[in-house]
Design a protein around this motif. Structure first.
Motif, PDB file in Angstrom:
ATOM      1  N   PRO A  77       0.815  -1.226   0.000  1.00  0.00           N
ATOM      2  CA  PRO A  77       0.000   0.000   0.000  1.00  0.00           C
ATOM      3  C   PRO A  77       0.849   1.279   0.000  1.00  0.00           C
ATOM      4  O   PRO A  77       0.494   2.259  -0.650  1.00  0.00           O
ATOM      5  N   LYS A  78       1.982   1.266   0.686  1.00  0.00           N
ATOM      6  CA  LYS A  78       2.859   2.430   0.714  1.00  0.00           C
ATOM      7  C   LYS A  78       3.450   2.687  -0.666  1.00  0.00           C
ATOM      8  O   LYS A  78       3.543   3.829  -1.109  1.00  0.00           O
ATOM      9  N   ILE A  79       3.839   1.619  -1.351  1.00  0.00           N
ATOM     10  CA  ILE A  79       4.417   1.753  -2.690  1.00  0.00           C
ATOM     11  C   ILE A  79       3.372   2.297  -3.659  1.00  0.00           C
ATOM     12  O   ILE A  79       3.646   3.201  -4.445  1.00  0.00           O
ATOM     13  N   ILE A  80       2.159   1.761  -3.573  1.00  0.00           N
ATOM     14  CA  ILE A  80       1.076   2.221  -4.447  1.00  0.00           C
ATOM     15  C   ILE A  80       0.774   3.690  -4.178  1.00  0.00           C
ATOM     16  O   ILE A  80       0.621   4.482  -5.103  1.00  0.00           O
ATOM     17  N   SER A  81       0.720   4.058  -2.921  1.00  0.00           N
ATOM     18  CA  SER A  81       0.440   5.443  -2.545  1.00  0.00           C
ATOM     19  C   SER A  81       1.519   6.377  -3.087  1.00  0.00           C
ATOM     20  O   SER A  81       1.214   7.434  -3.640  1.00  0.00           O
ATOM     21  N   CYS A  82       2.779   5.988  -2.949  1.00  0.00           N
ATOM     22  CA  CYS A  82       3.882   6.808  -3.462  1.00  0.00           C
ATOM     23  C   CYS A  82       3.819   6.912  -4.979  1.00  0.00           C
ATOM     24  O   CYS A  82       4.052   7.979  -5.544  1.00  0.00           O
ATOM     25  N   SER A  83       3.491   5.811  -5.633  1.00  0.00           N
ATOM     26  CA  SER A  83       3.400   5.806  -7.099  1.00  0.00           C
ATOM     27  C   SER A  83       2.288   6.718  -7.572  1.00  0.00           C
ATOM     28  O   SER A  83       2.449   7.484  -8.525  1.00  0.00           O
ATOM     29  N   GLN A  84       1.133   6.645  -6.893  1.00  0.00           N
ATOM     30  CA  GLN A  84       0.007   7.492  -7.276  1.00  0.00           C
ATOM     31  C   GLN A  84       0.336   8.958  -7.038  1.00  0.00           C
ATOM     32  O   GLN A  84      -0.001   9.811  -7.846  1.00  0.00           O
ATOM     33  N   SER A  85       1.026   9.238  -5.933  1.00  0.00           N
ATOM     34  CA  SER A  85       1.399  10.624  -5.626  1.00  0.00           C
ATOM     35  C   SER A  85       2.354  11.177  -6.673  1.00  0.00           C
ATOM     36  O   SER A  85       2.241  12.325  -7.082  1.00  0.00           O
ATOM     37  N   SER A  86       3.297  10.345  -7.096  1.00  0.00           N
ATOM     38  CA  SER A  86       4.268  10.833  -8.081  1.00  0.00           C
ATOM     39  C   SER A  86       3.632  10.974  -9.467  1.00  0.00           C
ATOM     40  O   SER A  86       4.103  11.755 -10.283  1.00  0.00           O
ATOM     41  N   LEU A  87       2.570  10.222  -9.746  1.00  0.00           N
ATOM     42  CA  LEU A  87       1.888  10.321 -11.036  1.00  0.00           C
ATOM     43  C   LEU A  87       0.950  11.511 -11.108  1.00  0.00           C
ATOM     44  O   LEU A  87       0.653  11.998 -12.202  1.00  0.00           O
TER      45      LEU A  87
END
Length: 93
Positions: A77-87
């Motif tokens: 979930p942390k990785i997904i959250s970071c990925s979404q934030s960077s996108l």
């Protein structure tokens, strides 16, 4: 005197440390090559103590895998959250 809760907490912590150490040895040498006697010597416990906590080496391997899966499930979930934030703010045409 130590409370039952404190003793259980310490036992759980030792089990966790043992599982991490075993997982590391399995990763380095392979599950088949690592013997219970090697694990107990490395952790400084008797084979009898090992069998109090684990029914068999297979049970220990299962616990190692569960610990790895839990670590991955915590990170996803942390990785997904970071990925979404960077996108966000990135436009795709």
């Amino acid at each position: 005197l130590l409370s039952v809760h404190t003793v259980n907490k310490e036992a759980a912590k030792m089990n966790d440390q043992f599982i991490k150490m075993a997982s590391n040895l399995f990763s380095i040498h392979g599950i088949e090559k690592v013997k219970i006697s090697q694990l107990t010597i490395a952790f400084g416990i008797s084979e009898e103590q090992f069998f109090v906590n684990f029914e068999s080496k297979s049970h220990l391997v299962d616990e190692c895998l569960k610990q790895k899966i839990n670590a991955i499930e915590t990170k996803v979930p942390k990785i997904i959250s970071c990925s979404q934030s960077s996108l966000e703010g990135t436009s795709i045409n």
